[in-house]
Design a protein around this motif. Structure first.
Motif, PDB file in Angstrom:
ATOM      1  N   ILE A 411       0.863  -1.183   0.000  1.00  0.00           N
ATOM      2  CA  ILE A 411       0.000   0.000   0.000  1.00  0.00           C
ATOM      3  C   ILE A 411       0.896   1.228   0.000  1.00  0.00           C
ATOM      4  CG2 ILE A 411      -0.189   0.214   2.527  1.00  0.00           C
ATOM      5  CD1 ILE A 411      -3.209   0.890   2.003  1.00  0.00           C
ATOM      6  N   SER A 412       0.467   2.280  -0.686  1.00  0.00           N
ATOM      7  CA  SER A 412       1.294   3.472  -0.788  1.00  0.00           C
ATOM      8  C   SER A 412       0.437   4.662  -1.197  1.00  0.00           C
ATOM      9  CB  SER A 412       2.419   3.271  -1.814  1.00  0.00           C
ATOM     10  OG  SER A 412       3.146   4.465  -2.001  1.00  0.00           O
ATOM     11  N   GLU A 413       0.806   5.836  -0.662  1.00  0.00           N
ATOM     12  CA  GLU A 413       0.138   7.074  -1.063  1.00  0.00           C
ATOM     13  C   GLU A 413       0.858   7.733  -2.239  1.00  0.00           C
ATOM     14  OE1 GLU A 413      -0.067   9.590   2.303  1.00  0.00           O
ATOM     15  OE2 GLU A 413      -1.453   8.312   3.420  1.00  0.00           O
ATOM     16  N   LYS A 414       2.103   7.314  -2.508  1.00  0.00           N
ATOM     17  CA  LYS A 414       2.916   7.987  -3.518  1.00  0.00           C
ATOM     18  C   LYS A 414       3.040   7.210  -4.826  1.00  0.00           C
ATOM     19  CE  LYS A 414       5.711  10.415  -0.080  1.00  0.00           C
ATOM     20  NZ  LYS A 414       7.076  10.690   0.428  1.00  0.00           N
ATOM     21  N   GLU A 415       2.677   5.938  -4.822  1.00  0.00           N
ATOM     22  CA  GLU A 415       2.790   5.145  -6.038  1.00  0.00           C
ATOM     23  C   GLU A 415       1.672   4.113  -6.077  1.00  0.00           C
ATOM     24  OE1 GLU A 415       6.267   2.563  -6.109  1.00  0.00           O
ATOM     25  OE2 GLU A 415       6.510   2.826  -3.946  1.00  0.00           O
ATOM     26  N   PHE A 419      -3.094  -2.812  -2.516  1.00  0.00           N
ATOM     27  CA  PHE A 419      -4.339  -2.549  -1.783  1.00  0.00           C
ATOM     28  C   PHE A 419      -4.759  -1.089  -1.916  1.00  0.00           C
ATOM     29  CE2 PHE A 419      -2.953  -6.395   0.467  1.00  0.00           C
ATOM     30  CZ  PHE A 419      -4.145  -7.110   0.521  1.00  0.00           C
ATOM     31  N   HIS A 420      -6.073  -0.895  -1.955  1.00  0.00           N
ATOM     32  CA  HIS A 420      -6.620   0.453  -1.935  1.00  0.00           C
ATOM     33  C   HIS A 420      -6.405   1.108  -0.583  1.00  0.00           C
ATOM     34  CE1 HIS A 420      -8.702   0.964  -5.743  1.00  0.00           C
ATOM     35  NE2 HIS A 420      -9.137  -0.274  -5.666  1.00  0.00           N
ATOM     36  N   GLN A 421      -6.749   0.392   0.479  1.00  0.00           N
ATOM     37  CA  GLN A 421      -6.757   1.005   1.805  1.00  0.00           C
ATOM     38  C   GLN A 421      -6.585  -0.033   2.905  1.00  0.00           C
ATOM     39  OE1 GLN A 421     -10.711   2.678   1.372  1.00  0.00           O
ATOM     40  NE2 GLN A 421     -11.606   1.082   2.660  1.00  0.00           N
ATOM     41  N   LYS A 422      -6.280   0.473   4.095  1.00  0.00           N
ATOM     42  CA  LYS A 422      -6.227  -0.358   5.291  1.00  0.00           C
ATOM     43  C   LYS A 422      -7.585  -0.322   5.973  1.00  0.00           C
ATOM     44  CE  LYS A 422      -1.436   1.040   6.180  1.00  0.00           C
ATOM     45  NZ  LYS A 422      -0.530   1.683   7.171  1.00  0.00           N
ATOM     46  N   ALA A 423      -7.784  -1.226   6.923  1.00  0.00           N
ATOM     47  CA  ALA A 423      -8.999  -1.200   7.750  1.00  0.00           C
ATOM     48  C   ALA A 423      -8.604  -0.833   9.175  1.00  0.00           C
ATOM     49  CB  ALA A 423      -9.697  -2.550   7.724  1.00  0.00           C
ATOM     50  N   GLU A 424      -9.487  -0.154   9.872  1.00  0.00           N
ATOM     51  CA  GLU A 424      -9.190   0.273  11.237  1.00  0.00           C
ATOM     52  C   GLU A 424      -9.550  -0.776  12.275  1.00  0.00           C
ATOM     53  OE1 GLU A 424     -11.083   3.975  11.962  1.00  0.00           O
ATOM     54  OE2 GLU A 424      -9.879   5.076  10.493  1.00  0.00           O
ATOM     55  N   GLY A 425     -10.422  -1.690  11.936  1.00  0.00           N
ATOM     56  CA  GLY A 425     -10.886  -2.654  12.921  1.00  0.00           C
ATOM     57  C   GLY A 425     -12.169  -2.188  13.587  1.00  0.00           C
ATOM     58  N   LEU A 426     -12.756  -3.058  14.348  1.00  0.00           N
ATOM     59  CA  LEU A 426     -14.056  -2.796  14.964  1.00  0.00           C
ATOM     60  C   LEU A 426     -13.877  -2.005  16.268  1.00  0.00           C
ATOM     61  CD1 LEU A 426     -16.983  -3.653  14.260  1.00  0.00           C
ATOM     62  CD2 LEU A 426     -16.689  -5.555  15.852  1.00  0.00           C
ATOM     63  N   GLN A 427     -14.700  -0.975  16.436  1.00  0.00           N
ATOM     64  CA  GLN A 427     -14.651  -0.149  17.650  1.00  0.00           C
ATOM     65  C   GLN A 427     -15.719  -0.626  18.641  1.00  0.00           C
ATOM     66  OE1 GLN A 427     -12.424   2.307  18.058  1.00  0.00           O
ATOM     67  NE2 GLN A 427     -11.575   2.226  15.981  1.00  0.00           N
ATOM     68  N   VAL A 428     -15.281  -1.025  19.830  1.00  0.00           N
ATOM     69  CA  VAL A 428     -16.211  -1.428  20.900  1.00  0.00           C
ATOM     70  C   VAL A 428     -15.859  -0.640  22.160  1.00  0.00           C
ATOM     71  CG1 VAL A 428     -17.037  -3.305  22.343  1.00  0.00           C
ATOM     72  CG2 VAL A 428     -16.494  -3.740  19.948  1.00  0.00           C
ATOM     73  N   PRO A 429     -16.703   0.306  22.561  1.00  0.00           N
ATOM     74  CA  PRO A 429     -16.437   1.072  23.787  1.00  0.00           C
ATOM     75  C   PRO A 429     -16.771   0.259  25.035  1.00  0.00           C
ATOM     76  CG  PRO A 429     -18.528   1.740  22.842  1.00  0.00           C
ATOM     77  CD  PRO A 429     -17.956   0.717  21.898  1.00  0.00           C
ATOM     78  N   ASN A 430     -16.307   0.730  26.172  1.00  0.00           N
ATOM     79  CA  ASN A 430     -16.646   0.093  27.459  1.00  0.00           C
ATOM     80  C   ASN A 430     -16.447  -1.420  27.413  1.00  0.00           C
ATOM     81  OD1 ASN A 430     -17.609   2.606  28.644  1.00  0.00           O
ATOM     82  ND2 ASN A 430     -19.364   2.374  27.274  1.00  0.00           N
ATOM     83  N   LYS A 431     -15.244  -1.821  27.041  1.00  0.00           N
ATOM     84  CA  LYS A 431     -14.969  -3.244  26.800  1.00  0.00           C
ATOM     85  C   LYS A 431     -15.235  -4.122  28.017  1.00  0.00           C
ATOM     86  CE  LYS A 431     -11.576  -2.458  23.151  1.00  0.00           C
ATOM     87  NZ  LYS A 431     -11.788  -1.008  23.083  1.00  0.00           N
ATOM     88  N   GLY A 432     -14.989  -3.589  29.200  1.00  0.00           N
ATOM     89  CA  GLY A 432     -15.243  -4.396  30.392  1.00  0.00           C
ATOM     90  C   GLY A 432     -16.696  -4.826  30.499  1.00  0.00           C
ATOM     91  N   ILE A 560      -8.386  -4.979  -3.614  1.00  0.00           N
ATOM     92  CA  ILE A 560      -7.244  -5.095  -4.529  1.00  0.00           C
ATOM     93  C   ILE A 560      -7.448  -4.083  -5.656  1.00  0.00           C
ATOM     94  CG2 ILE A 560      -5.952  -6.621  -6.066  1.00  0.00           C
ATOM     95  CD1 ILE A 560      -5.763  -7.438  -3.150  1.00  0.00           C
ATOM     96  N   THR A 561      -6.440  -3.264  -5.931  1.00  0.00           N
ATOM     97  CA  THR A 561      -6.584  -2.206  -6.934  1.00  0.00           C
ATOM     98  C   THR A 561      -6.627  -2.792  -8.350  1.00  0.00           C
ATOM     99  OG1 THR A 561      -4.186  -1.894  -7.184  1.00  0.00           O
ATOM    100  CG2 THR A 561      -5.301  -0.623  -5.458  1.00  0.00           C
ATOM    101  N   SER A 562      -7.223  -2.030  -9.251  1.00  0.00           N
ATOM    102  CA  SER A 562      -7.254  -2.446 -10.655  1.00  0.00           C
ATOM    103  C   SER A 562      -5.843  -2.443 -11.239  1.00  0.00           C
ATOM    104  CB  SER A 562      -8.158  -1.504 -11.461  1.00  0.00           C
ATOM    105  OG  SER A 562      -7.728  -0.163 -11.342  1.00  0.00           O
ATOM    106  N   TRP A 563      -4.986  -1.545 -10.734  1.00  0.00           N
ATOM    107  CA  TRP A 563      -3.593  -1.526 -11.200  1.00  0.00           C
ATOM    108  C   TRP A 563      -2.898  -2.835 -10.867  1.00  0.00           C
ATOM    109  CZ3 TRP A 563       0.921  -2.012  -8.332  1.00  0.00           C
ATOM    110  CH2 TRP A 563       2.107  -1.785  -9.020  1.00  0.00           C
TER     111      TRP A 563
END
Length: 868
Positions: A411-415, A419-432, A560-563
């Motif tokens: 993955i790259s911003e300059k070339e 992959f198009h992008q990363k994923a941040e993962g699932l956000q779950v507050p108050n895990k306890g 997956i990018t078309s490139w």
């Protein structure tokens, strides 16, 4: 180098500021910039006064042209006067003005200023600066704090201080080539624009030649023992005891006499910054320009570096160090190869050292009188040895080896990248409250959480539950989902918010690649889409790469990018295009014509058969169509049928019939093989898909050879993926790995030996390669491979136990659900996770190809350097 630099090297004094001081720096800097802008505009517009100043102070202006740059114009002159006015006021209000007022340059600049602007106008313009500094003094700031604020605010560009290990690095390189470094022979080339960074390093003994008036004045007042001068070092090419003397040096001028003494003194180390390289593009000494063009050519002379190196060689009398502080831009510019040849021509060695924390790069150019073959060395940090950069490398460092640089970036911003992008993962507050291994327990926790939360809205509530000012929650059983919290560890989670449900819909039912780098080690893992964002541990550099990405809300597309898809199609698919075509190739036509010709020799003796031969000839001579193979097979079938009828009872023509039969059989087999090849090629082409590229990447990143050969690159930069010989084999390996990671149906669990009621087994830990689960539960006979299976820098099993170890919550309401004994549910989950880890490590070597690059017909020529 013999040893890496240790952290025990004495650090320099580094300017540190509190938030309050930093706020004052911003205010003062803004005020100074506004005042300087107003003064500059007033001076530039006073054309008559500028003309008068050029006439009355022509000796001073001529001196400035010789010590700075020959093309100094009215705009440059106005900027110098503005710096003089503002800096004089700042020094008057802080400390050191007595020293400044005795400097000949300051006095002459004061006379020049009086010609351009009267004192009353100066006072009006400077009022904002005066007020700001006076306010700081009234607010009770100490002298040191005031000095820090003013020093930082006056810098024209934000710069980082010299790193703590700088002194050790400089001494280490100097000692390697010349012996011990003298303490008082440091000569700063261009400390301007970088005042805090340079004034913190041995400033009391160093020599400054500043081409920035602000830095010169400040150094003069606050480092009185320092031999600071005003000028452009590159203007004094060939100046010294053995060189020419410039006409400007006459007796009775303390500044010019000091400058002459500094320039005449032999030096061993020259220091500068990349920020000021452009100042070297306008040196006043014509001999330097002439020599650079003569030695290196007109085109390369456009770069500032040749002027620096040519000047440094002369100034150092052929022996010493030029150390340039900057960023990676010098190592990465397009003229690299030519500049490297230049450096090798002039220097005995070049050392390049990076610093990840500050993004700073130090370049040390070594000049020796008896120069051996030059080499370039690179180190990623002060804690690592320098390594020789290969001659065919395309940069000044070993971050990217020759092969690695030409692989496809993950993955790259300059070339373009895979992959198009990363994923941040699932956000779950108050895990306890909203996570648990037991689904039933989670339901009770969530219901209590919702009840307690509703009470929280009352002003006098004393509940210790976390406050969350969001719309009231309503318990819905369907909001409970199975999520991954850590590698091989899953829990039940309650997704209570709309964003949580949205994330669930986006990420569910897809695999994700997880890539981790930590403390010089890397790991590739596979997880499912429903993985928490804090899957990675503190200190780990981790990223998720999902198979799909969400576009415009609910719509999902390949991540997956078309490139990347086109690159794989071109590399693996192009050789198959001819074989996969439904039209028969010219080579096949020629072979079939040759066989038909042989067939005609036999069949012409029997007209009843020869008619089929003529039909074949006509078909082979016509333009091939998609139905060609089918038509030819039909003719061969008719030929066989007629031949069988004639062969009955015709013993006298048996040899004739056998000859025809053999040729027909070979033609039929040939067409069958060609059709099989076509079908196989077509299937391979169709298998080059976005999904298979995803699994191909997974398999490559998992291979131990890949992680070993490119270990240094993978720690420093985003992975890059090679195009290996058999795409389809690697893609299938990736799919098999995903099945093991995600524990899909059909994967046989690893047979563990589990013992209960074992005395002395307490707590969650690993001892003697056995897993202890507390309460007398012991898991043994684990495969040896699991002890080499890491999650970043830690062992995977140790991380797994850490996730399952329960800690009693501080919250009293939440603590009611705590159980110090190992529950049946948690035991089941731990055993399942350990089985999965063991099974994966048992199977991974069977799944992955033995080697990364095949020796025969390998698709990439490796120029490997030694790794560890």
């Amino acid at each position: 180098m013999a040893k890496p630099l240790a952290q025990s090297i004495k650090p320099n004094v580094v300017l540190t500021m509190s938030d309050k001081v930093q706020e004052q720096v911003s205010k003062i800097r803004g005020t100074i910039l506004d005042v300087k802008s107003m003064l500059y505009n007033q001076l530039v517009l006073g054309k008559e006064r500028l003309a008068e100043a050029n006439c009355q102070h022509k000796n001073l202006i001529q001196t400035l042209k010789e010590v700075l740059f020959c093309k100094l114009d009215n705009a440059d002159l106005c900027q110098l006067v503005v710096d003089h006015i503002v800096m004089g006021e700042v020094i008057k209000l802080s400390q050191g003005f007595e020293i400044l007022s005795n400097d000949s340059l300051y006095l002459k600049m004061d006379q020049l200023t009086a010609t351009l602007i009267d004192s009353e106008s100066q006072s009006v313009q400077l009022k904002a600066v005066t007020t700001s500094i006076t306010d700081l003094q009234l607010e009770g700031y100490t002298d040191d704090e005031l000095k820090t604020i003013l020093q930082t605010a006056l810098v024209k560009e934000k710069t980082s201080a010299l790193p703590p290990y700088f002194n050790g690095l400089m001494q280490l390189i100097y000692h390697k080539h010349f012996g011990k470094l003298p303490d008082d022979d440091l000569h700063y080339l261009y400390p301007s624009y970088s005042m805090p960074a340079f004034l913190t390093h041995k400033a009391e003994k160093a020599t400054f030649i500043c081409h920035d008036l602000i830095v010169y004045y400040w150094t003069l007042c606050h480092q009185p023992n320092n031999k600071a001068c005003f000028g452009n070092s590159l203007s004094f090419y060939n100046f010294g005891p053995d060189g020419d003397q410039q006409s400007l040096f006459w007796g009775g001028d303390n500044h010019l006499e000091k400058l002459s003494e500094v320039l005449s003194k032999p030096v061993h180390v020259l220091l500068g910054t990349l920020n000021d390289l452009n100042a070297g593009m306008r040196p006043s000494h014509p001999e330097l320009v002439k020599d650079v063009k003569k030695n290196f050519g007109e085109r390369i002379a456009r770069s500032p570096l040749p002027s620096w190196l040519q000047w440094a060689k002369q100034k150092l009398h052929g022996e010493g160090l030029l150390i340039v502080r900057g960023d990676i831009s010098l190592a990465g510019q397009q003229e690299y190869l030519e500049l490297r040849k230049l450096a090798e021509k002039l220097c005995a060695a070049v050392y390049v050292q990076a610093d990840k924390e500050t993004n700073m790069v130090l370049y040390a150019f070594v000049f020796e009188k008896k120069k051996s073959k030059s080499k370039v060395f690179f180190s990623k940090s002060h804690m690592e040895d320098f390594e020789a950069v290969p001659n065919d490398s395309s940069d000044w460092c070993t971050l990217l080896s020759f092969d690695f640089e030409n692989f496809l970036p993950l993955i790259s911003e300059k070339e373009n990248s895979i992959f198009h992008q990363k994923a941040e993962g699932l956000q779950v507050p108050n895990k306890g409250w909203l996570l648990d291994f037991d689904k039933t327990v989670l339901e009770k926790k969530v219901q209590l959480f919702i009840n307690e939360k509703s009470l929280k809205s009352k002003a006098n509530s004393k509940s210790t539950l976390p406050l969350n000012n969001k719309p009231p929650m309503v318990f819905r059983k369907e909001n409970i989902k199975r999520v991954t919290v850590s590698p091989f560890v899953r829990k039940w989670a309650y997704l209570d918010t709309e964003s949580g449900q949205s994330q669930y819909n986006e990420l569910s039912n897809q695999p994700m690649l997880a890539w981790i780098a930590e403390k010089g080690k890397v790991s590739a893992l596979i997880t499912d889409g429903l993985t928490l964002s804090d899957y990675f541990e503190r200190g780990q550099q981790g990223s998720f790469f999902p198979l799909y990405r969400s576009v415009e809300g609910e719509k999902q597309e390949w991540n997956i990018t078309s490139w990347a898809f086109k690159q794989f199609q071109k590399y693996y698919g192009a050789p198959l295009q001819g074989s996969a075509s439904s039209q028969i190739s010219p080579q096949h036509i020629e072979w079939l014509k040759d066989q038909t010709s042989k067939l005609g020799v036999f069949s012409q003796q029997m007209p009843v058969l020869h008619k089929f031969t003529r039909q074949m000839v006509a078909l082979l001579d016509s333009e091939p169509t998609d139905a060609f193979a089918e038509q030819l097979n039909t003719l061969i079938g008719h030929y066989f049928d007629k031949l069988k009828m004639l062969m009955k009872g015709a013993k006298e023509r048996r040899k004739l019939f056998e000859g025809i039969l053999n040729i027909l059989s070979s033609m039929e087999a040939y067409l069958y093989d060609a059709d099989s090849t076509r079908i196989e090629a077509k299937q391979k082409l169709e298998a080059i898909t976005h999904e298979n590229i995803f699994y191909y990447v997974i398999a490559v990143l998992h291979h131990p050879d890949y992680q070993r050969i490119f270990a240094k690159e993978l720690v420093a930069v985003v992975p890059r993926i090679p195009m290996l010989k058999d795409f389809w084999k690697w893609a299938e390996a990736g799919k098999s790995l995903a099945a093991l990671y995600l524990n899909k149906e059909g994967v046989r669990p690893y047979p563990l030996q589990i013992e209960d009621d074992i005395k002395g087994v307490r707590g969650f830990r690993i001892k003697d390669k056995k897993v202890q689960l507390g309460d007398g539960v012991l898991i043994s006979e684990l495969p040896e491979e699991v002890w080499d299976f890491n999650f970043g820098a830690s062992n995977m099993l140790e991380n797994l136990l850490l996730q399952y170890r329960e800690r009693k919550p501080l919250d009293k309401s939440l603590a009611t659900f705590y159980q110090d004994k190992l529950t049946e549910q948690r035991r089941h989950e731990i055993v399942r996770s350990v089985q999965q880890v063991c099974q994966l490590q048992q199977e991974i070597k069977k799944i992955l190809p033995v080697t990364l690059f095949e020796e025969k017909n390998k698709t990439i020529t490796l120029k490997r350097r030694k790794v560890g």
